[in-house]
Each structure stands twice: as structure tokens, then as C-alpha cells.
Design an enzyme around this catalytic site. Structure first.
Site, PDB file in Angstrom:
ATOM      1  N   ASP A 171       0.860  -1.183   0.000  1.00 18.84           N
ATOM      2  CA  ASP A 171       0.000   0.000   0.000  1.00 18.84           C
ATOM      3  C   ASP A 171       0.898   1.235   0.000  1.00 18.84           C
ATOM      4  OD1 ASP A 171      -2.140   1.805   0.268  1.00 18.84           O
ATOM      5  OD2 ASP A 171      -1.972   1.754   2.461  1.00 18.84           O
ATOM      6  N   VAL A 172       0.889   1.978  -1.112  1.00 14.20           N
ATOM      7  CA  VAL A 172       1.754   3.143  -1.276  1.00 14.20           C
ATOM      8  C   VAL A 172       0.964   4.403  -0.934  1.00 14.20           C
ATOM      9  CG1 VAL A 172       3.241   4.417  -2.851  1.00 14.20           C
ATOM     10  CG2 VAL A 172       2.965   1.942  -3.129  1.00 14.20           C
ATOM     11  N   TYR A 228     -19.741   6.540  -6.792  1.00 18.23           N
ATOM     12  CA  TYR A 228     -19.096   7.855  -6.827  1.00 18.23           C
ATOM     13  C   TYR A 228     -19.389   8.475  -8.188  1.00 18.23           C
ATOM     14  CZ  TYR A 228     -15.452  10.687  -4.463  1.00 18.23           C
ATOM     15  OH  TYR A 228     -14.772  11.636  -3.764  1.00 18.23           O
ATOM     16  N   GLY A 254      -9.341   6.711  -4.619  1.00 17.97           N
ATOM     17  CA  GLY A 254      -8.039   6.073  -4.438  1.00 17.97           C
ATOM     18  C   GLY A 254      -8.162   4.573  -4.208  1.00 17.97           C
ATOM     19  N   ASP A 270      -6.431   2.708  -2.323  1.00 17.60           N
ATOM     20  CA  ASP A 270      -6.328   2.367  -0.907  1.00 17.60           C
ATOM     21  C   ASP A 270      -7.670   2.521  -0.204  1.00 17.60           C
ATOM     22  OD1 ASP A 270      -6.143   5.134  -1.386  1.00 17.60           O
ATOM     23  OD2 ASP A 270      -5.031   5.498   0.465  1.00 17.60           O
ATOM     24  N   ASP A 278      -9.618   6.812   7.997  1.00 17.74           N
ATOM     25  CA  ASP A 278      -8.207   6.504   7.741  1.00 17.74           C
ATOM     26  C   ASP A 278      -7.360   7.723   8.092  1.00 17.74           C
ATOM     27  OD1 ASP A 278      -5.732   5.717   6.839  1.00 17.74           O
ATOM     28  OD2 ASP A 278      -6.436   5.015   4.893  1.00 17.74           O
ATOM     29  N   THR A 302      -1.785  10.904   5.669  1.00 16.58           N
ATOM     30  CA  THR A 302      -1.389  12.255   5.274  1.00 16.58           C
ATOM     31  C   THR A 302      -2.607  13.175   5.277  1.00 16.58           C
ATOM     32  OG1 THR A 302       0.363  11.328   3.902  1.00 16.58           O
ATOM     33  CG2 THR A 302      -0.246  13.624   3.490  1.00 16.58           C
TER      34      THR A 302
END
Length: 264
Positions: free
Chosen positions: A6-7, A100, A107, A109, A129, A132
Site C-alpha cells: 500500500d503506497v 461515486y 483512491g 487504498d 483513515d 497524510t
């Protein structure tokens, strides 16, 4: 064994699965400047130090919030693992309907976390979550991804205070224990920790009112590297799952494999 990657914008989380069991997990800084060889050596070194080798990896699944890194990681997988990775994105069957406006904007993730949360906890539910950015995702009782909220993350906000307010120091992000700050550091910690706890609770309550208007029960699951900072202060969070996104990658990979073999 499956290597799940997971980036995120700040950190990259890797996990090695044997079946459904997560055998090991690592967190490293995301660095788009690294070459594919540097990533290859990093990944294989982490595996070897945990008692695994590149030959034990039979599949790789990747979600990425940093699109420029995807081709580099794909080539790294070819060179160091002799595998074509499953990159979560448009066209990959996840088993979850995306409601959506533009599904391509969501994303990978976020979808992985939503898939894992619904599989384990059922719906309706909200996934919070703490990364960032602080991202809240809503999943319906039928397991549909409905949308969510994106707010500034804790580290981003703390760094902004330090960078743009000349007299404010860089601080350690810890719970100060009380809201009334008696010094500058205490006051900043209070504003960040209790302020973000209030932000999350208010957003969860507003989302839950829309997601579950009859009040039947909306589950709230937290994940992410900063979640533990606020767990004791957020009144709305019911469960903490630090491996949610990695688990989602494993589930999506398994579904993709089953579909490839003629399964559903």
C-alpha cells in the site's frame, strides 16, 4: 505467498500473507526518487531479514496514492520477483459497487480499506483513515461504496503551524492530558489532538445521519498510522484495525484469482 503493498503519500506499508494470515508487516517512507533497483533491494532485504526470500512470493498486489510510482514498482516486481503485480484500479474486480460520480477518482487504498471493512464488520459503516489526509469513507448496508470526506491530516496541520507561524515550535504529537494549555507546546498539542478528535466525531455523526437515518446502527472503523493518537479521544470510533488496507488488498487479490478461474 502474497506480498501486499500500500503506497501512501508519506509512508509505504508492505505485508506478506500466507493464506489469510499476515505473517509480517513493514512501514517505510515513500520516496518517488528511488530507482526500481533501490526498491527491489529494499523489498528483498526486508523479506530476508524476516526469514522469507523473494522465491516465496508467488503474487503481488499494489494500491498506490502516488501514480508515478506504479510503473517503477511494476518493473521492480518483474525484475526481482518475476511476477506481474495486480495493481488495484479501474477494471480490477473488487466485488464492491462504486457509487461515486467518477469512480476513477477514488483512491485504490480507499477501496481496499472499504472492501476489508465490509467483509469483516458488515454495513452500513464508516472507515476513518488517519494518514497524510484524514479520509472518511461511507459503505452502505448492501456493501456499496458511497463516497466520503477528505480533511487535512494531523502531521500536515502540525507542520503548517510550524512553517507559517514564526513563533510556534515544531512539537511532539502526544496527548497533553488536558485541554487548557499552560504553555505554547501544551496549547498546540491540545489544539491538534482534541481539535482533530472533535473534527472526526462531528464528521462521523453527520455522515452517519445520512447513511443510517433511522439509527439502526452504523459501525465506525479506524485505521492508519496516526489513528492511535486519537483513539482515546474520538467518541464515535468503535474498532481499530491497523491492517485494514493490507487485508483489503489480500481480499481483492483472492477475488481476482477466483474470477480468473471462473469463480465469482
Amino acid at each position: 505467498m502474497l506480498l501486499a503493498v500500500d503506497v501512501g503519500n508519506t509512508f509505504m506499508v508492505l505485508g506478506i500473507f500466507e493464506g489469510e494470515r499476515l505473517r509480517a508487516e513493514w512501514t517505510v517512507h515513500t520516496d518517488p526518487s528511488k530507482t526500481l533497483d533501490e526498491y527491489g533491494l529494499l523489498f528483498t532485504s526486508l523479506l530476508e531479514r524476516a526469514g522469507f526470500s523473494s522465491r516465496t512470493v508467488t503474487a503481488v498486489a499494489i494500491s498506490s496514492s502516488v501514480p508515478p510510482l506504479i510503473p517503477k514498482l511494476e518493473w521492480m516486481c518483474h525484475k526481482y520477483f518475476h511476477l506481474k503485480p495486480l495493481v488495484i484500479g479501474p477494471g480490477v474486480r473488487t466485488g464492491m459497487m462504486i457509487r461515486y460520480d467518477n469512480p476513477r477518482e477514488v483512491g485504490a487504498d480507499r477501496i481496499a480499506g472499504a472492501v476489508a471493512a465490509f467483509e469483516q464488520y458488515g454495513g452500513p459503516l464508516i472507515v476513518v483513515d488517519f494518514g497524510t489526509a484524514i479520509i472518511l469513507d461511507a459503505i452502505s448496508a448492501r456493501g456499496e461504496y458511497l463516497g466520503g470526506v477528505i480533511a487535512p491530516g494531523i502531521d500536515v496541520s502540525a507542520d503548517a503551524l510550524f512553517q507559517f507561524a514564526a513563533k510556534l515550535p515544531r512539537i511532539e504529537l502526544v496527548n497533553p492530558g488536558s485541554a487548557l494549555g499552560r504553555n505554547t507546546v501544551h496549547a498546540m498539542q491540545s489544539g491538534i489532538i482534541f481539535g482533530f478528535a472533535g473534527l472526526v466525531d462531528e464528521l462521523v455523526e453527520r455522515m452517519a445521519a445520512e447513511l443510517d437515518p433511522e439509527g439502526q446502527g452504523c459501525k465506525v472503523i479506524a485505521t492508519g498510522e496516526q489513528a492511535e493518537l486519537l483513539l482515546g479521544e474520538c467518541k464515535t470510533i468503535q474498532h481499530f484495525d491497523p491492517h485494514l488496507t493490507l487485508t483489503g488488498l489480500r481480499i481483492i487479490h483472492d477475488r481476482h484469482q477466483a474470477h480468473g478461474r471462473g469463480g465469482r
